[in-house]
Design a protein around this motif. Structure first.
Motif, short mmCIF file in Angstrom:
data_model
loop_
_atom_site.label_atom_id
_atom_site.label_comp_id
_atom_site.label_asym_id
_atom_site.label_seq_id
_atom_site.Cartn_x
_atom_site.Cartn_y
_atom_site.Cartn_z
N LEU A 75 0.76 -1.26 0.03
CA LEU A 75 0.15 -0.08 0.05
C LEU A 75 0.94 1.32 -0.02
O LEU A 75 0.58 2.43 -0.81
CB LEU A 75 -0.99 0.08 1.08
CG LEU A 75 -1.95 -1.30 1.30
CD1 LEU A 75 -2.72 -1.34 2.71
CD2 LEU A 75 -2.75 -1.28 -0.06
N GLY A 117 -3.33 3.22 -4.55
CA GLY A 117 -4.64 2.98 -5.16
C GLY A 117 -5.06 1.81 -4.47
O GLY A 117 -6.29 1.55 -4.38
N LYS A 151 -5.47 1.27 -1.45
CA LYS A 151 -5.80 1.45 0.04
C LYS A 151 -7.65 1.40 0.04
O LYS A 151 -8.10 0.78 1.12
CB LYS A 151 -5.53 2.97 0.49
CG LYS A 151 -4.06 2.86 0.77
CD LYS A 151 -3.69 4.40 1.33
CE LYS A 151 -2.04 4.26 1.57
NZ LYS A 151 -1.69 5.64 2.26
N ARG A 152 -8.12 1.65 -1.04
CA ARG A 152 -9.87 1.84 -1.07
C ARG A 152 -10.11 0.34 -0.95
O ARG A 152 -11.10 0.10 -0.20
CB ARG A 152 -10.20 2.10 -2.52
CG ARG A 152 -11.61 2.17 -2.58
CD ARG A 152 -12.00 2.89 -3.95
NE ARG A 152 -13.65 2.80 -4.06
CZ ARG A 152 -14.35 1.75 -4.45
NH1 ARG A 152 -13.64 0.74 -4.83
NH2 ARG A 152 -15.69 1.75 -4.68
N GLN A 153 -9.49 -0.69 -1.59
CA GLN A 153 -9.85 -2.09 -1.51
C GLN A 153 -9.57 -2.55 -0.02
O GLN A 153 -10.42 -3.35 0.46
CB GLN A 153 -9.40 -2.97 -2.51
CG GLN A 153 -9.53 -2.54 -4.05
CD GLN A 153 -8.42 -3.06 -5.17
OE1 GLN A 153 -7.28 -2.93 -4.93
NE2 GLN A 153 -8.96 -3.96 -5.88
N THR A 154 -8.30 -2.11 0.55
CA THR A 154 -8.01 -2.59 1.77
C THR A 154 -8.94 -1.97 2.89
O THR A 154 -9.40 -2.82 3.79
CB THR A 154 -6.72 -2.20 2.22
OG1 THR A 154 -5.81 -2.47 1.12
CG2 THR A 154 -5.96 -2.72 3.63
N TRP A 155 -9.41 -0.94 2.42
CA TRP A 155 -10.54 -0.33 3.55
C TRP A 155 -11.57 -1.20 3.70
O TRP A 155 -12.47 -1.44 4.79
CB TRP A 155 -10.84 1.36 3.04
CG TRP A 155 -11.98 1.72 3.97
CD1 TRP A 155 -13.23 2.38 3.74
CD2 TRP A 155 -11.90 1.85 5.38
NE1 TRP A 155 -13.92 2.85 4.61
CE2 TRP A 155 -13.17 2.60 5.84
CE3 TRP A 155 -11.06 1.56 6.45
CZ2 TRP A 155 -13.32 2.79 7.03
CZ3 TRP A 155 -11.39 1.86 7.86
CH2 TRP A 155 -12.67 2.74 8.12
N ILE A 156 -12.23 -1.61 2.46
CA ILE A 156 -13.53 -2.46 2.26
C ILE A 156 -13.19 -3.80 3.10
O ILE A 156 -13.79 -4.44 3.77
CB ILE A 156 -13.78 -2.82 0.82
CG1 ILE A 156 -14.22 -1.56 0.31
CG2 ILE A 156 -14.93 -3.83 0.62
CD1 ILE A 156 -14.18 -1.65 -1.46
N ASP A 157 -11.93 -4.40 2.88
CA ASP A 157 -11.33 -5.57 3.69
C ASP A 157 -11.80 -5.48 5.08
O ASP A 157 -11.97 -6.41 5.72
CB ASP A 157 -10.37 -6.23 3.13
CG ASP A 157 -10.08 -6.39 1.43
OD1 ASP A 157 -11.15 -6.51 1.05
OD2 ASP A 157 -8.93 -6.52 1.20
#
Length: 288
Positions: A261, A266, A268-274
């Protein structure tokens, strides 16, 4: 005559070597690999295994037999480095540990992984021993190797902020370790030999810790613990079950490593969902 390099130049060169993972001298004299290759190519070919019996049973000339028995450089150790025997030794050693304290002592005493020879410290774990969430990363970096704790560098501080955003702290809710307990030289990606030896300790670590929820940070722990060749980009965000030897199933979420990250914001958005999915699933587990 050329001027000698300054102390500043020499120090800069040594720092460059250290950052590249060059931290020991192999020998006093340089080896000419090209000359060795030419000499090897000039050697007579070995007779095929299917030679006639009268040739195969004939006594070889003394001069021809000498190089095969008197070349110490070609001698191999009884148990070659990164051999299946070392993998089996790691599994046996890990299985004997009956507690996290015993496992840590066993890992610190284990000499079968070549990474230990270059590392400053053995990095075992950090966080709350009774935490419901267990995070397994890839390998210690330079800061972790120096301090002897996992995820204490820049990526570790980012991970702490990530979990804090969903109300979890290292001191109370998160227990952290890595697949590898020793830093690979120059922070290189762990190779198959490294992982094959150390994964036995990681599996026993999970078994003894028995977390309520497991997070695999990065492609190396995701692939090795889930036994898949699928990359982390396709694995992240999906729920899996990690099964202990007694049949206990632990909800498991692969996610991007914090170091990724830092290089690729870029993601980070997917990681926030995770992270939100992890928080929701943990709340369900703790409420049951």
């Amino acid at each position: 005559m050329d001027a000698l390099p300054s102390a500043t130049d020499i120090a800069a060169l040594l720092r460059w070597y250290a950052e590249a993972g060059v931290d020991e001298a192999i020998g006093e004299a340089a080896l000419d690999r090209y000359e060795a290759t030419v000499a090897l190519a000039a050697r007579p070919a070995t007779p095929p295994a299917s030679v006639p019996a009268r040739v195969a049973t004939a006594a070889p000339p003394p001069a021809a037999a000498a190089p095969r028995t008197s070349a110490p450089a070609r001698a191999m150790p009884t148990v070659p480095l990164e051999s299946p025997q070392l993998v089996e030794d790691a599994r046996t050693t890990a299985a004997r540990a009956e507690s996290l304290v015993e496992l840590e002592a066993a890992i610190r005493a284990f000499e079968g992984c070549s990474l230990k020879r270059l590392a400053k410290n053995t990095v075992f774990a950090d966080g709350a021993a009774d935490a419901p969430v267990m995070v397994v990363g890839e390998a210690p970096g330079e800061d972790e190797d120096r301090q002897g704790k996992p995820f204490v560098g820049v990526s570790g501080r980012l991970m702490d902020r990530m979990f804090a955003a969903i109300g979890l702290t290292r001191e109370r809710d998160v227990y952290i370790t890595n697949i590898l307990n020793w830093r690979p030289p120059g922070n290189r990606t762990p190779n198959l030999s490294d992982v094959a030896i150390c994964v036995a300790f990681a599996r026993r670590h999970i078994e003894l810790k028995r977390p309520r929820l497991l997070v695999l940070a990065g492609g190396v722990p995701a692939k090795s613990l889930l036994e898949t060749e699928t990359g982390i980009t396709r694995l992240r965000g999906r729920w899996f079950e990690y099964t202990l030897p007694d049949g206990t199933r632990i909800p498991t979420m692969p996610m991007f490593h914090p170091a990724y990250l830092l290089r690729t914001p870029g993601g980070k958005r997917q990681t926030w969902i995770d992270l939100l999915n992890i928080r929701e699933r943990l709340d369900q587990i703790l409420a049951s």
